[in-house]
Design a protein around this motif. Structure first.
Motif, PDB file in Angstrom:
ATOM      1  N   SER A 147       0.845  -1.191   0.000  1.00 32.89           N
ATOM      2  CA  SER A 147       0.000   0.000   0.000  1.00 32.89           C
ATOM      3  C   SER A 147       0.876   1.235   0.000  1.00 32.89           C
ATOM      4  O   SER A 147       1.838   1.331   0.772  1.00 32.89           O
ATOM      5  N   SER A 196      -0.097   3.976   1.030  1.00 32.92           N
ATOM      6  CA  SER A 196      -0.505   4.680   2.249  1.00 32.92           C
ATOM      7  C   SER A 196      -0.693   6.176   2.033  1.00 32.92           C
ATOM      8  O   SER A 196      -0.301   6.991   2.850  1.00 32.92           O
ATOM      9  N   THR A 256      -2.018  -1.122  -3.615  1.00 27.56           N
ATOM     10  CA  THR A 256      -3.201  -0.327  -3.295  1.00 27.56           C
ATOM     11  C   THR A 256      -2.756   1.115  -3.146  1.00 27.56           C
ATOM     12  O   THR A 256      -1.739   1.410  -2.520  1.00 27.56           O
ATOM     13  N   GLU A 257      -3.526   2.018  -3.742  1.00 25.95           N
ATOM     14  CA  GLU A 257      -3.123   3.414  -3.828  1.00 25.95           C
ATOM     15  C   GLU A 257      -4.265   4.320  -3.344  1.00 25.95           C
ATOM     16  O   GLU A 257      -5.016   4.870  -4.151  1.00 25.95           O
ATOM     17  N   HIS A 262      -9.289   2.957   6.336  1.00 24.68           N
ATOM     18  CA  HIS A 262      -8.424   1.784   6.485  1.00 24.68           C
ATOM     19  C   HIS A 262      -9.254   0.509   6.333  1.00 24.68           C
ATOM     20  O   HIS A 262      -8.747  -0.520   5.883  1.00 24.68           O
ATOM     21  N   ILE A 315      -9.279  -0.289   2.703  1.00 25.84           N
ATOM     22  CA  ILE A 315      -8.009  -0.895   2.291  1.00 25.84           C
ATOM     23  C   ILE A 315      -8.003  -2.378   2.663  1.00 25.84           C
ATOM     24  O   ILE A 315      -7.571  -3.230   1.883  1.00 25.84           O
ATOM     25  N   ALA A 337      -7.595  -5.400   0.108  1.00 29.45           N
ATOM     26  CA  ALA A 337      -6.488  -6.350   0.287  1.00 29.45           C
ATOM     27  C   ALA A 337      -7.011  -7.783   0.349  1.00 29.45           C
ATOM     28  O   ALA A 337      -6.457  -8.681  -0.297  1.00 29.45           O
TER      29      ALA A 337
END
Length: 194
Positions: free
Chosen positions: A3, A5, A42-43, A81, A84, A88
């Motif tokens: 990620s 982040s 992941t962006e 989050h 995310i 994921a």
């Protein structure tokens, strides 16, 4: 899986003047791409959880004002989050989806949209007030320290110079995985903000 982040690959608005963090993120992503194994990056853009800093959520609760260091009307593809984690988990099952997967609201939303979500969830009027990154730094420094607060302020200065902080639909989790991130009101409800 990796990620960013909140960093956007190939984006000058990452907020690091010397490019160190940007280069590290890009280097890691490039290394994954050249590894020959299934990978995904992941962006996300900005995390809803940033709004839980005591000086941010406290002002919403006590004064009905959401103060944040982004210009009025600036659009952001906010994500949680939790989003995310959802992406994921899906990516571990979908090795056919590789490369960058952008995670966040599309279309992107404004600070006033966030304030309206707080209004709905808290049952009281809330408005958005754009503050300077330096004002945000001053309010965050007692919590995270002066150095980290200055770094955060620098990132918001750079971000505010961009036209927006939106994902593009082509590489979105919505298109690639069929996963729609939580809206601001869904996120506030899911985490039990009252």
């Amino acid at each position: 899986m990796f990620s960013t982040s909140g960093f956007v690959l190939d984006d000058p608005g990452n907020g690091y003047q010397d490019g160190t963090a940007e280069s590290a993120v890009a280097t890691l992503a490039d290394g994954l791409a050249g590894s020959g194994v299934s990978y995904a990056v992941t962006e996300p853009r900005l995390f809803f959880e940033n709004l839980l800093m005591p000086h941010v959520i406290g002002a919403v609760r006590e004064q009905g004002v959401l103060r944040y260091p982004l210009p009025d009307g600036f659009r952001v593809s906010w994500a949680s989050h939790l989003d995310i984690a959802d992406v994921a988990a899906a990516l571990f099952k979908r090795q056919d989806v590789t490369g960058v997967v952008s995670v966040g609201q599309y279309p992107a939303i404004t600070g006033q949209d966030l304030a309206e979500a707080f209004s709905a969830r808290l049952g009281r009027d809330a408005v958005y007030e754009a503050i300077t990154p330096d004002a945000f730094r001053a309010s965050a420094a007692p919590l995270i320290g002066e150095g980290p607060a200055a770094d955060v302020a620098d990132s918001y200065k750079a971000m505010g110079a961009l036209p927006d902080r939106s994902i593009t639909p082509e590489r979105s989790a919505q298109k690639l995985l069929g996963i729609t991130p939580r809206t601001a009101i869904q996120w506030l409800t899911d985490i039990g903000v009252a």
